[in-house]
Scaffold this active site. Structure first.
Site, mmCIF file in Angstrom:
data_model
loop_
_atom_site.group_PDB
_atom_site.id
_atom_site.type_symbol
_atom_site.label_atom_id
_atom_site.label_comp_id
_atom_site.label_asym_id
_atom_site.label_seq_id
_atom_site.Cartn_x
_atom_site.Cartn_y
_atom_site.Cartn_z
ATOM 1 N N LYS A 55 -11.905 -33.594 39.039
ATOM 2 C CA LYS A 55 -13.311 -33.424 38.685
ATOM 3 C C LYS A 55 -14.158 -34.551 39.289
ATOM 4 C CE LYS A 55 -13.075 -29.938 35.701
ATOM 5 N NZ LYS A 55 -11.703 -29.548 36.071
ATOM 6 N N SER A 69 -12.686 -24.269 39.154
ATOM 7 C CA SER A 69 -13.851 -25.002 38.664
ATOM 8 C C SER A 69 -14.449 -25.957 39.692
ATOM 9 C CB SER A 69 -13.501 -25.796 37.400
ATOM 10 O OG SER A 69 -12.763 -26.944 37.726
#
Length: 223
Positions: free
Chosen positions: A181, A143
């Site tokens: 993230k 991701s």
């Protein structure tokens, strides 16, 4: 008293530190002393260390410091205690310096996974790390590929408990799951954004997310 080879090696290390600010590699020492193997270098270094002439810098591979020199060096008398010769305090970190940092399991770059607390270490070139305390996590998932972070990479993380919007962080969610993230503060909530259009942002209450560190660098192994 030092043997001829011990004396020769000590002078070589001392001279290299003064000239370049870095300790020579074992291969360079082997060639300089015309030895047949690096095991001979190891024995000489151990002998010099036992006699208090050099010391190995902790947690750093092949980084040596000269503590003192022989009383007679090139015809010049010196006091090994009062006039101990040391490597300059302001010298740069050795180019071949390697630091062992904790390796805490795998971290998901896709869906959060349980953060592992392994007792392993990862050797990292000191030049990749700045000031502060660091640890490493192995990346699992895709991701963050658009940020150049791929599955199997090692994320080098500087410990921190705060971050600015747009920082890539290790976020601990609900005190049990960690994820890598982009972090954003969004209307009283915390948004954790991926760097892959196939994944959606994750939104949590502020109390659910704790910053565990900020990304400082990456290591990648090619197979």
């Amino acid at each position: 008293m030092l043997t001829a080879k011990q004396h020769e090696l000590l002078l070589f290390i001392h001279r290299r530190l003064e000239e370049r600010g870095i300790s020579p590699s074992f291969e360079e020492m082997k060639e300089a002393l015309d030895l047949k193997s690096k095991s001979g270098v190891h024995r000489l270094i151990s002998a010099l260390e036992e006699r208090g002439f050099i010391r190995r810098l902790p947690n750093r591979a092949r980084a040596l410091e000269v503590v003192k020199m022989p009383e007679n060096l090139g015809g010049r008398a010196t006091d090994p205690v009062a006039k101990a010769t040391t490597a300059p305090a302001s010298q740069p970190a050795p180019a071949n310096d390697v630091i062992e940092i904790p390796l805490h399991g795998r971290i998901a770059a896709g869906v959060p996974i349980e953060a592992l607390e392994d007792h392993q270490t990862l050797p990292v070139p000191a030049a990749l790390l700045g000031s502060g305390e660091h640890y490493a996590l192995e990346v699992s998932g895709d991701s963050m590929v658009e940020a150049g972070i791929f599955d199997g990479d090692f994320a080098l993380v500087k410990k921190a408990d705060t971050a600015r919007d747009g920082d890539i962080v290790v976020a601990l969610v609900n005190d049990e799951e960690a994820t890598l993230k982009y972090l954003y503060h969004d209307g009283g909530k915390i948004r954790l954004d991926p760097a892959n259009a196939s994944y959606d942002p994750q939104v949590y209450e502020d109390r659910q997310v704790k910053v565990q560190g900020k990304l400082a660098g990456l290591l990648r192994r090619y197979h």
